[in-house]
Design a protein around this motif. Structure first.
Motif, short mmCIF file in Angstrom:
data_model
loop_
_atom_site.label_atom_id
_atom_site.label_comp_id
_atom_site.label_asym_id
_atom_site.label_seq_id
_atom_site.Cartn_x
_atom_site.Cartn_y
_atom_site.Cartn_z
N SER A 130 -2.29 3.92 -7.64
CA SER A 130 -2.63 5.11 -6.86
C SER A 130 -2.03 6.37 -7.49
O SER A 130 -0.97 6.32 -8.11
CB SER A 130 -2.10 4.98 -5.44
N CYS A 136 0.87 -1.17 0.00
CA CYS A 136 0.00 0.00 0.00
C CYS A 136 0.91 1.22 0.00
O CYS A 136 1.90 1.23 0.74
CB CYS A 136 -0.91 0.01 1.23
N PRO A 137 0.65 2.20 -0.78
CA PRO A 137 -0.43 2.31 -1.75
C PRO A 137 -0.19 1.41 -2.96
O PRO A 137 0.96 1.14 -3.32
CB PRO A 137 -0.41 3.78 -2.16
#
Length: 62
Positions: A30, A25-26
């Motif tokens: 993104s 993540c991200p």
């Protein structure tokens, strides 16, 4: 794929396929302007993971 329950935002999550492992993540898709540092996530026995930076919830596709 993001599944969202409008009445309960904490129940929204992103499905992660096993082909995307190791997952971070991200995610790759993104927007660059709002990214926090990349963190690799470990999934629990039930396939759930949560980002310690942004609180995004992920579910491993079984």
């Amino acid at each position: 794929m993001c599944l969202t329950n409008l009445n309960s935002p904490q129940l929204s999550f992103t499905i992660v396929s096993k082909g995307e492992l190791p997952f971070h993540c991200p995610p790759k898709e993104s927007s660059k302007w709002n990214m926090h540092p990349k963190v690799f996530l470990s999934f629990s026995k039930d396939g759930a993971a949560s980002c310690p930076y942004c609180g995004a919830n992920y579910q491993l596709d079984q």
